[in-house]
Design an enzyme around this catalytic site. Structure first.
Site, PDB file in Angstrom:
ATOM      1  CG  HIS A  17     -45.466  23.718  -6.825  1.00 52.57           C
ATOM      2  ND1 HIS A  17     -45.201  23.226  -5.573  1.00 52.57           N
ATOM      3  CD2 HIS A  17     -46.023  22.705  -7.527  1.00 52.57           C
ATOM      4  CE1 HIS A  17     -45.585  21.953  -5.514  1.00 52.57           C
ATOM      5  NE2 HIS A  17     -46.085  21.614  -6.685  1.00 52.57           N
ATOM      6  CE  LYS A  41     -51.153  11.819  -0.659  1.00 51.46           C
ATOM      7  NZ  LYS A  41     -50.838  12.078  -2.054  1.00 51.46           N
ATOM      8  NE  ARG A  90     -42.304  16.783 -11.269  1.00 54.07           N
ATOM      9  CZ  ARG A  90     -42.885  16.225 -10.226  1.00 54.07           C
ATOM     10  NH1 ARG A  90     -42.482  16.548  -9.019  1.00 54.07           N
ATOM     11  NH2 ARG A  90     -43.844  15.348 -10.360  1.00 54.07           N
ATOM     12  CB  SER A 127     -44.638  18.644  -2.276  1.00 54.22           C
ATOM     13  OG  SER A 127     -44.961  19.764  -3.046  1.00 54.22           O
TER      14      SER A 127
END
Ligand code: PNS
Length: 158
Positions: A17, A41, A90, A127
């Site tokens: 990030h 969540k 990515r 993450s």
């Protein structure tokens, strides 16, 4: 004023990030890193903890600010006069969903999405994987900035 948003969950912010944020900060007058508040969540870090880690790790970038949002990202963009969403890609696997979201966001509010290829050093990084590896005692020191490493240690120690 060329203003962009870099949205995400950032639970927690990783070196991947930060690489994206550092590289886009010179391209815009202002970059807002916006943490999604997801009430359905619960992550490892609270929204405030995620924001504090982002503030600490981006403090050397004067045109980067940290905020949070819930609801639609395009509504956050409208409210803050932001015309561009920046996303790191990515791998090809990111592309399908990111393209779909970019097209949806454009159709909802004419907000543009720009994609930046992540540094290949971090193409495997997420993450979720950082949390999983750290939970089972793996070494994530090269994958996250020092404040996050310390925060992970403290959080996982109980
Ligand atoms: O780090 P993440 O979890 O991959 O980030 C995803 C995020 C926050 C960028 C995305 O879920 C989002 O924009 N959520 C806000 C809700 C919204 O606007 N949904 C419609 C997208 S087309």
């Amino acid at each position: 004023m060329r203003r962009a948003v870099c949205p995400g969950s950032f639970d927690p912010v990783t070196n991947g990030h930060l690489d994206v944020i550092e590289r886009i900060s010179p391209v815009f007058d202002e970059v807002v890193v916006a943490v999604l508040i997801n009430k359905s969540k619960s992550g490892l870090f609270s929204t405030e903890e995620r924001m504090e880690l982002l503030r600490e790790t981006t403090k050397s970038l004067p045109n980067v600010t940290v905020d949070s949002f819930h609801g639609l990202l395009v509504d956050f963009c409208k409210a803050h006069d932001i015309g561009v969403i920046v996303k790191g890609l990515r791998a090809v696997s990111d592309f399908d969903y990111e393209l779909q979201m970019g097209q949806m966001n454009h159709s909802l509010a004419s907000v543009e999405t720009l994609f930046i290829p992540t540094n290949p050093l971090y193409s495997f990084l997420s993450s979720s994987l950082v949390k999983e590896v750290a939970t089972y005692g793996g070494d994530v020191a090269k994958l996250v900035p020092d404040p996050v490493l310390r925060a992970l240690g403290a959080k996982l120690a109980g």
